[in-house]
Motif scaffolding. Structure first.
Motif, mmCIF file in Angstrom:
data_model
loop_
_atom_site.group_PDB
_atom_site.id
_atom_site.type_symbol
_atom_site.label_atom_id
_atom_site.label_comp_id
_atom_site.label_asym_id
_atom_site.label_seq_id
_atom_site.Cartn_x
_atom_site.Cartn_y
_atom_site.Cartn_z
ATOM 1 N N PRO A 132 85.097 -17.494 -11.775
ATOM 2 C CA PRO A 132 85.623 -17.977 -10.493
ATOM 3 C C PRO A 132 84.523 -18.474 -9.569
ATOM 4 C CG PRO A 132 85.446 -15.581 -10.478
ATOM 5 C CD PRO A 132 84.973 -16.040 -11.826
ATOM 6 N N VAL A 133 84.932 -19.229 -8.522
ATOM 7 C CA VAL A 133 84.043 -19.583 -7.420
ATOM 8 C C VAL A 133 84.565 -18.859 -6.174
ATOM 9 C CG1 VAL A 133 83.364 -21.823 -8.387
ATOM 10 C CG2 VAL A 133 85.368 -21.693 -6.906
ATOM 11 N N PRO A 134 83.720 -18.694 -5.126
ATOM 12 C CA PRO A 134 84.185 -17.984 -3.931
ATOM 13 C C PRO A 134 85.463 -18.607 -3.359
ATOM 14 C CG PRO A 134 81.818 -18.367 -3.818
ATOM 15 C CD PRO A 134 82.307 -19.106 -5.026
ATOM 16 N N VAL A 135 86.289 -17.775 -2.702
ATOM 17 C CA VAL A 135 87.627 -18.225 -2.272
ATOM 18 C C VAL A 135 87.593 -19.393 -1.282
ATOM 19 C CG1 VAL A 135 88.964 -16.147 -2.744
ATOM 20 C CG2 VAL A 135 87.662 -16.308 -0.615
ATOM 21 N N HIS A 136 86.472 -19.533 -0.524
ATOM 22 C CA HIS A 136 86.469 -20.627 0.464
ATOM 23 C C HIS A 136 86.229 -21.988 -0.194
ATOM 24 C CE1 HIS A 136 82.093 -19.866 0.176
ATOM 25 N NE2 HIS A 136 81.954 -21.119 0.551
ATOM 26 N N ILE A 137 85.985 -21.989 -1.476
ATOM 27 C CA ILE A 137 85.755 -23.263 -2.169
ATOM 28 C C ILE A 137 86.942 -23.596 -3.064
ATOM 29 C CG2 ILE A 137 84.308 -24.425 -3.884
ATOM 30 C CD1 ILE A 137 81.985 -22.776 -2.697
ATOM 31 N N PRO A 138 87.632 -24.710 -2.781
ATOM 32 C CA PRO A 138 88.783 -25.058 -3.610
ATOM 33 C C PRO A 138 88.327 -25.560 -4.985
ATOM 34 C CG PRO A 138 88.497 -26.666 -1.826
ATOM 35 C CD PRO A 138 87.377 -25.681 -1.706
ATOM 36 N N ILE A 139 88.648 -24.798 -6.022
ATOM 37 C CA ILE A 139 88.165 -25.110 -7.380
ATOM 38 C C ILE A 139 88.673 -26.476 -7.844
ATOM 39 C CG2 ILE A 139 90.040 -23.742 -8.454
ATOM 40 C CD1 ILE A 139 86.603 -23.939 -10.030
ATOM 41 N N LYS A 140 89.893 -26.830 -7.417
ATOM 42 C CA LYS A 140 90.455 -28.114 -7.869
ATOM 43 C C LYS A 140 89.629 -29.293 -7.370
ATOM 44 C CE LYS A 140 95.153 -26.891 -8.728
ATOM 45 N NZ LYS A 140 96.130 -26.138 -7.999
ATOM 46 N N THR A 141 89.145 -29.183 -6.126
ATOM 47 C CA THR A 141 88.312 -30.253 -5.573
ATOM 48 C C THR A 141 87.045 -30.408 -6.400
ATOM 49 O OG1 THR A 141 89.109 -29.480 -3.434
ATOM 50 C CG2 THR A 141 87.316 -31.081 -3.392
ATOM 51 N N LEU A 142 86.460 -29.275 -6.779
ATOM 52 C CA LEU A 142 85.234 -29.326 -7.574
ATOM 53 C C LEU A 142 85.489 -29.943 -8.948
ATOM 54 C CD1 LEU A 142 83.356 -25.947 -7.045
ATOM 55 C CD2 LEU A 142 83.137 -28.112 -5.804
ATOM 56 N N GLN A 143 86.574 -29.506 -9.581
ATOM 57 C CA GLN A 143 86.887 -30.030 -10.921
ATOM 58 C C GLN A 143 87.114 -31.531 -10.882
ATOM 59 O OE1 GLN A 143 90.051 -27.363 -11.723
ATOM 60 N NE2 GLN A 143 88.782 -25.979 -12.918
ATOM 61 N N ALA A 144 87.746 -31.982 -9.788
ATOM 62 C CA ALA A 144 88.022 -33.414 -9.668
ATOM 63 C C ALA A 144 86.760 -34.199 -9.308
ATOM 64 C CB ALA A 144 89.122 -33.647 -8.639
ATOM 65 N N ALA A 145 85.720 -33.481 -8.792
ATOM 66 C CA ALA A 145 84.474 -34.174 -8.413
ATOM 67 C C ALA A 145 83.623 -34.514 -9.638
ATOM 68 C CB ALA A 145 83.666 -33.299 -7.448
ATOM 69 N N VAL A 146 83.820 -33.766 -10.734
ATOM 70 C CA VAL A 146 83.068 -34.052 -11.966
ATOM 71 C C VAL A 146 83.596 -35.364 -12.550
ATOM 72 C CG1 VAL A 146 82.611 -33.254 -14.329
ATOM 73 C CG2 VAL A 146 82.703 -31.600 -12.452
#
Ligand SMILES: Nc1nc(=O)c2c([nH]1)NC[C@@H]1CN(c3ccc(C(=O)N[C@@H](CCC(=O)O)C(=O)O)cc3)C=[N+]21
Length: 306
Positions: free
Chosen positions: A103-117
């Motif tokens: 996991p990543v910390p709760v304040h970071i939306p994982i979906k945004t990160l995945q879509a940034a790759v």
């Protein structure tokens, strides 16, 4: 019969070794042709939950001849700063693949990160474009744990066409992609989740039962059809009878192994294959990038022969 010599146990080690040997050949050729593969691992904050996974990634990447670099970020980093770091890796031609360890910390939306790759560097198959490919039956790069679970089912030799499959757990990273992979292979798929009325009633009908919910011993012998294949994807830490911490799956293996024809051990089942698939995905990403490069800039003679 003891756990270790029971042939009902579907072991991941040999499958993982086979995949890694083939990746190693591909990686050696690509390196000789001037395209070495490199994987970047991103961890954010407390990494205890992923330490085993990252350690195995590093070790197996070294075995396969794939570069591996870890980037660790503090828990208080902002989503914007992380996105900027990912964009930098997207733009770096030396980087083949990027994996964001969960996991990543709760304040970071994982979906945004995945879509940034960038989709061409998405070796986990978690970008919306990558997930979309699976829906469209393009199966060469799928989320690692899901693909690993399906590889293990294939080891049984069961014909997937028309096979009654039940998946317990509908996460984006495991349950849902398994369902799409198996639908593409012709299986009849039922997905159970926390709102399912009777998981047991569904599970008992399955020729192949996949479980990924994170509840130790959720699946007992009376929930399994005699002769079924049971693929245990759970990873749960608990204190054993000896007072030591240990890892167990979601299946009560001791009782289920007397009913099922195949069962996967935890650890030693899906886990090792997950790492091997990540490396295989890295090589798939590399060949897609090379194809894009060729299409854009034309091919040097050496590559034109391919
Ligand atoms: N973005 C992302 N993708 C993941 O797929 C992902 C993740 N984040 N975060 C953590 C979990 C966990 N996970 C494991 C994979 C392999 C082993 C593994 O290799 N296990 C071996 C070794 C166990 C050991 O060495 O103790 C085994 O089961 O036999 C473990 C854990 C992937 N996950």
């Amino acid at each position: 019969m003891s756990l270790s010599d029971d042939s009902r146990y579907l072991r991941g080690g040999p499958v993982a070794q086979r995949i890694i040997a083939s990746v190693r050949e591909d990686a050696a050729i690509a390196t000789a042709e001037g395209f070495p593969a490199k994987l970047i691992s991103i961890t954010v904050g407390d990494t205890a939950a992923v330490d085993v996974y990252v350690r195995n990634q590093r070790a197996k990447a070294a075995l396969a001849g794939i570069g591996f670099e870890e980037r660790r970020f503090p828990a208080d980093i902002t989503a914007g700063e992380l996105e900027a770091a990912i964009h930098g890796l997207n733009a770096d031609p030396r980087v083949t693949g990027i994996i964001i360890q969960r996991p990543v910390p709760v304040h970071i939306p994982i979906k945004t990160l995945q879509a940034a790759v960038h989709p061409l560097k998405d070796v986990e198959g978690m970008h919306p474009a990558s997930i979309g490919n699976i829906v469209y039956n393009q199966l060469d790069l799928a989320p690692c744990t899901a693909a690993a679970s399906v590889e293990l089912l294939k080891e049984t030799g069961l014909d997937l066409k028309g096979l009654e499959v039940v998946i317990v757990g509908h996460s984006e990273i495991v349950g849902k992609p398994i369902a799409f992979l198996l639908m593409s292979e012709g299986a009849t798929v039922t997905v159970c989740h926390h709102m399912t009325r009777s998981v047991a009633a569904h599970a008992r009908r399955a020729d192949a039962l996949f479980v990924a919910v994170g509840k130790p011993r959720l699946i007992k012998a009376d929930m399994v059809k005699p002769g079924a294949a049971v693929i245990d994807i759970g990873i749960n830490a608990e204190i054993g009878p000896d007072g030591e911490s240990r890892i167990v799956g979601d299946v009560d293996a001791e009782s289920v192994k007397d009913v099922a024809s195949w069962i996967t051990p935890v650890p030693g089942g899906v886990g090792p294959i997950t790492v091997a698939i990540l490396l295989r995905n890295t090589m798939v990403a590399l060949s897609r990038q090379r194809a894009r490069y060729q299409a854009t800039y034309g091919a040097p003679d050496k590559l034109a022969a391919e």
